[in-house]
Design an enzyme around this catalytic site. Structure first.
Site, PDB file in Angstrom:
ATOM      1  N   ARG A 132     -62.606   1.903  12.235  1.00 19.63           N
ATOM      2  CA  ARG A 132     -62.858   0.574  12.780  1.00 19.63           C
ATOM      3  C   ARG A 132     -61.576  -0.229  12.803  1.00 19.63           C
ATOM      4  O   ARG A 132     -60.565   0.148  12.215  1.00 19.63           O
ATOM      5  CB  ARG A 132     -63.921  -0.153  11.939  1.00 19.63           C
ATOM      6  CG  ARG A 132     -63.496  -0.371  10.492  1.00 19.63           C
ATOM      7  CD  ARG A 132     -64.634  -0.890   9.630  1.00 19.63           C
ATOM      8  NE  ARG A 132     -65.101  -2.184  10.053  1.00 19.63           N
ATOM      9  CZ  ARG A 132     -64.554  -3.339   9.666  1.00 19.63           C
ATOM     10  NH1 ARG A 132     -63.515  -3.321   8.838  1.00 19.63           N
ATOM     11  NH2 ARG A 132     -65.030  -4.483  10.074  1.00 19.63           N
ATOM     12  N   LEU A 133     -61.635  -1.335  13.518  1.00 24.33           N
ATOM     13  CA  LEU A 133     -60.630  -2.386  13.467  1.00 24.33           C
ATOM     14  C   LEU A 133     -61.351  -3.677  13.125  1.00 24.33           C
ATOM     15  O   LEU A 133     -62.466  -3.922  13.598  1.00 24.33           O
ATOM     16  CB  LEU A 133     -59.924  -2.531  14.819  1.00 24.33           C
ATOM     17  CG  LEU A 133     -58.664  -1.705  15.084  1.00 24.33           C
ATOM     18  CD1 LEU A 133     -58.213  -1.926  16.533  1.00 24.33           C
ATOM     19  CD2 LEU A 133     -57.539  -2.035  14.122  1.00 24.33           C
ATOM     20  N   ASP A 134     -60.728  -4.527  12.346  1.00 25.02           N
ATOM     21  CA  ASP A 134     -61.351  -5.792  11.995  1.00 25.02           C
ATOM     22  C   ASP A 134     -61.606  -6.640  13.235  1.00 25.02           C
ATOM     23  O   ASP A 134     -60.946  -6.491  14.272  1.00 25.02           O
ATOM     24  CB  ASP A 134     -60.464  -6.570  11.022  1.00 25.02           C
ATOM     25  CG  ASP A 134     -60.371  -5.907   9.664  1.00 25.02           C
ATOM     26  OD1 ASP A 134     -61.351  -5.254   9.265  1.00 25.02           O
ATOM     27  OD2 ASP A 134     -59.319  -6.036   9.020  1.00 25.02           O
ATOM     28  N   TYR A 135     -62.535  -7.551  13.119  1.00 23.93           N
ATOM     29  CA  TYR A 135     -62.916  -8.461  14.204  1.00 23.93           C
ATOM     30  C   TYR A 135     -61.699  -9.190  14.779  1.00 23.93           C
ATOM     31  O   TYR A 135     -61.578  -9.369  15.996  1.00 23.93           O
ATOM     32  CB  TYR A 135     -63.934  -9.451  13.650  1.00 23.93           C
ATOM     33  CG  TYR A 135     -64.450 -10.485  14.605  1.00 23.93           C
ATOM     34  CD1 TYR A 135     -65.274 -10.128  15.672  1.00 23.93           C
ATOM     35  CD2 TYR A 135     -64.158 -11.842  14.418  1.00 23.93           C
ATOM     36  CE1 TYR A 135     -65.780 -11.096  16.546  1.00 23.93           C
ATOM     37  CE2 TYR A 135     -64.660 -12.806  15.276  1.00 23.93           C
ATOM     38  CZ  TYR A 135     -65.465 -12.421  16.343  1.00 23.93           C
ATOM     39  OH  TYR A 135     -65.958 -13.379  17.198  1.00 23.93           O
TER      40      TYR A 135
END
Length: 210
Positions: free
Chosen positions: A40-43
């Site tokens: 994932r990548l942070d928001y």
């Protein structure tokens, strides 16, 4: 043979396909059915995100055992010093333990797409950029590392995961790559976790080409 989707995740978008709070999700930019993200990548982070419908491939890419190096362009508050870069290269100690040595160097402002909204120059009159490569995947690790050496992160763009590159994709754009052999090698291909429901793509009526 497996298909890998390379997506430039925009700023302020979740690395999942559903959200009860109505925030932007991957479903807004990629309509391929039954794919899910490798990691994932942070928001509030941008850049390269890998997706596939091949669970074994996703496991080989995302499992910590393989230690895929990840490269980031990082815009920080202030003019980053050589002493700070040296600390990042040597490894620093965060609350959850010491980090592995990173590759770190100052770079000129990259030719990246403008962020929306942009960083306020009145609040942050002095900034600089560095390229940072790490082989770990702790929560918000890059942000914590730069803050630890005195230069808080203002903007974070992931440009590479292992051999895969962002290569000029604009935010929200994606392309495919066909893999004819496992990469990277996994000695235990059957040890994988099923994706969470919010990581799986919803069925799409049409297949949109990149």
């Amino acid at each position: 043979m497996s298909t890998l989707y390379l997506l430039h995740k925009p700023y302020r978008m979740l690395s999942q396909f559903t959200d009860k709070q109505g925030r932007a999700t991957l479903a807004d930019v990629i309509t391929v059915p039954d794919v899910y993200a490798a990691g994932r990548l942070d928001y509030d982070s941008e850049g390269l995100l890998l997706l596939s419908d091949d669970g074994e491939l996703i496991h080989r890419i995302s499992h910590p055992r393989h230690k895929q190096p990840k490269t980031y362009w990082v815009q920080v508050e202030g003019d980053i010093s050589e002493a700070a870069l040296k600390s990042l290269r040597q490894g620093i100690t965060l609350k959850d333990g010491p980090t592995q040595p990173a590759k770190a160097r100052q770079i000129a402002p990259p030719a990246s797409a403008p962020r929306q909204p942009p960083i306020d120059p009145k609040r942050h009159p002095s900034t600089s950029w560095l390229e940072l490569t790490i082989s770990e995947g702790r929560n918000r690790q890059v942000r914590r590392m730069t803050a630890h050496v005195g230069f808080p992160t203002l903007r974070l763009i992931r440009t590479a995961i292992g051999p895969w590159q962002l290569d000029g994709l604009a935010p929200g754009e994606w392309r495919t790559e066909t893999l004819h052999a496992p990469r990277p090698t996994d000695k235990h291909p059957n040890r994988r976790k099923a994706p969470r429901k919010d990581q799986r793509a919803r069925p799409a009526a049409k297949h949109r080409k990149p």
